[in-house]
Design an enzyme around this catalytic site. Structure first.
Site, PDB file in Angstrom:
ATOM      1  CB  SER A 167      -0.691  17.568 -32.148  1.00  0.00           C
ATOM      2  OG  SER A 167      -0.503  16.508 -33.064  1.00  0.00           O
ATOM      3  CE1 TYR A 171       1.730  21.471 -35.745  1.00  0.00           C
ATOM      4  CE2 TYR A 171       1.551  19.179 -35.062  1.00  0.00           C
ATOM      5  CZ  TYR A 171       0.966  20.417 -35.266  1.00  0.00           C
ATOM      6  OH  TYR A 171      -0.365  20.594 -35.003  1.00  0.00           O
ATOM      7  CE  LYS A 214       0.610  22.272 -32.167  1.00  0.00           C
ATOM      8  NZ  LYS A 214      -0.215  23.482 -31.908  1.00  0.00           N
TER       9      LYS A 214
END
Lengths: 317, 317
Positions: free
Chosen positions: A118, A142, A146
């Site tokens: 992402s 998050y 990632k």
């Protein structure tokens, strides 16, 4: 060709499954896994599993029959990873590492692994546009999870344990379905709801710029990443995907062209400082030269994105 | 002030301990831990421990009495992390994460954590000089493990669990002691051995450029990182340390000025393609603007580096 999709019940997982079944890849067997059982395909031989990749032994079980291509889309979203520290690290980091270790445990096995990363691996302040060699500066757990998984995939690929590609997805727009609580949800909502004749709220100024890809583009990214020659990728296995840099005003202009002023009139500007603050940390524009040179292509206008949504996803009335 | 040093028996750990005891920090108690017991200081109250941070419960035990400052220098080196995959990930990643989690488990505790990272988080090709916002491109498992730990430290700091700084050390030169098998060992060896009247081998061309800091500079980096105001650092907690960009020819010229041609004559050029290949992937020149602005300072000449070695470390004959 045996294909494993982790996170197959999610929006992108289902679209990827459909694209593969429609001939996007020469699948002879599909294994579709998610925390809830994904739909079972009608014709292609498929195994459908409701499992948690974070549970002991699950990763080993999923790769035991050595799928040729693994799509790893399983994750909990940004908001939840921020709210629940342990769940975020368990699902988004530990489960990913368990997958890599399960692959390593099988001698002579070296599958293509396509990981859904992402643009959340980046955080403000940014240059404009953001170059491919901009450093990793996540501002969420998050994004951190990632970024770490990307680094592991590059190291495992360098060692010949697997042949990985991490694709850094833009914000997907228009997401089908109902509004969710993601901070980015309004980017889809201000188009999706008016197209259905429903009101929508815009929490940020219409000058806000962001980086977008349609579900169709995202699906194409996954299929292309599954088959491209990684000799051209080299050791840096994470790629910024191409996208469309657009302001909210650009989105609204496109909505007006496709669906008329009556659709636009359903949008109400209701400033939300919390959401505006979060969104300010996000990237608005990239120069994804590596991915473009490798043959990844993106949407070129929001008009096309809206029309594709109407064809593929809008509820038929 | 209670100070914990992990990796206290290593070369930099011992020098850091001495610098603290010499008044570098107002320590009232030191806890010195390493896989082998570090030397026990004579005057300052100190606890000396031979422990493996990777073993269950050790991290919790080390932070149980809430040291104010934690220096985390414990690691296995690049060559060993590359040769032993599991050991590298266990010591350099899992043990570091166990430390962070042990801190998180103590409510209201938020120590300063100074982590010894490395320019090995970067891999070629590079711009010249490498800017502070250059992306993470490790070409070794060691560099991957350091980069991941940096990302964790930034995320844990952002969440207020700890107050971390990761300092990316240049290659330390002149390393005291005997030659080791590290690929970078010759950078010290070609100075240290001739200064002792011993022969040395140069495996790469003398045009090879690299990024250096003396043990004195590295010690200063640690002390400064322990006390600087992290409000000025922001969410990007990993900093490229300043250094001296020099070629092997620059090193040899300095050796000639300090110790004469007879010392230089002890160096034999014996090309080693393996070492040359590894070294080619390393960074030679940085523009460490952030660290400089934060007050970190480096060596300015190899003559000074050699003289400091002769004062601090060279065996007295």
């Amino acid at each position: 060709m045996h294909i494993l999709i982790l996170g197959a019940a999610g929006m992108l997982g289902r679209k990827l499954t459909h694209a593969i079944l429609a001939g996007g890849l020469p699948a002879t067997h599909l294994t579709l896994a998610d925390i809830v059982a994904p739909p079972k395909p009608a014709r292609t031989p498929a195994t459908v599993l409701a499992v948690n990749l974070a549970d002991p032994g699950i990763a080993a079980r999923l790769v035991a029959d050595r799928p040729d291509i693994i799509f790893h889309l399983a994750a909990i979203v940004s908001g939840e990873a921020e709210a629940d520290f342990d769940k975020g690290y368990t699902v988004n980091l530990d489960a990913s590492r368990a997958l890599l270790e399960a692959i390593r445990a099988l001698p002579g096995y070296c599958p293509r692994l396509v990981f859904a990363s992402s643009i959340a691996v980046f955080g403000a302040p940014f240059p404009d546009p953001i170059p491919d060699d901009f450093h990793l500066t996540p501002l969420t757990s998050y994004g951190t999870q990632k970024a770490i998984t990307e680094l592991l995939i590059s190291d495992f690929s360098r060692r010949g344990i697997l042949d990985g590609i991490a694709i850094r997805l833009p914000t997907i727009c228009i997401r089908p379905g109902t509004p969710n609580r993601a901070a980015s949800g309004f980017f889809s909502g201000i188009l999706r709801e008016p197209l259905a004749g429903l009101p929508a709220t815009l929490p940020v100024p219409d000058t806000t710029r962001h980086w977008f890809a349609s579900p169709r583009s995202a699906t194409r990214f996954f299929l292309h990443a599954a088959t491209l020659d990684t000799a051209h990728v080299g050791p840096r296995r994470a790629l910024n995907m191409p996208g469309l840099s657009a302001t909210v005003a650009d989105q609204i202009d496109a909505l007006r062209r496709v669906a008329g002023q009556k659709a636009v009139d359903l949008i109400t500007y209701a400033p939300d400082p919390t959401i505006a603050g979060i969104v300010k940390g996000w990237a608005g524009n990239f120069a994804p030269d590596r991915a473009t040179a490798l043959g990844f292509t993106a949407d070129t206008s929001f008009d096309d994105i809206i029309r594709a949504y109407l064809q593929d996803d809008a509820p038929k009335t």
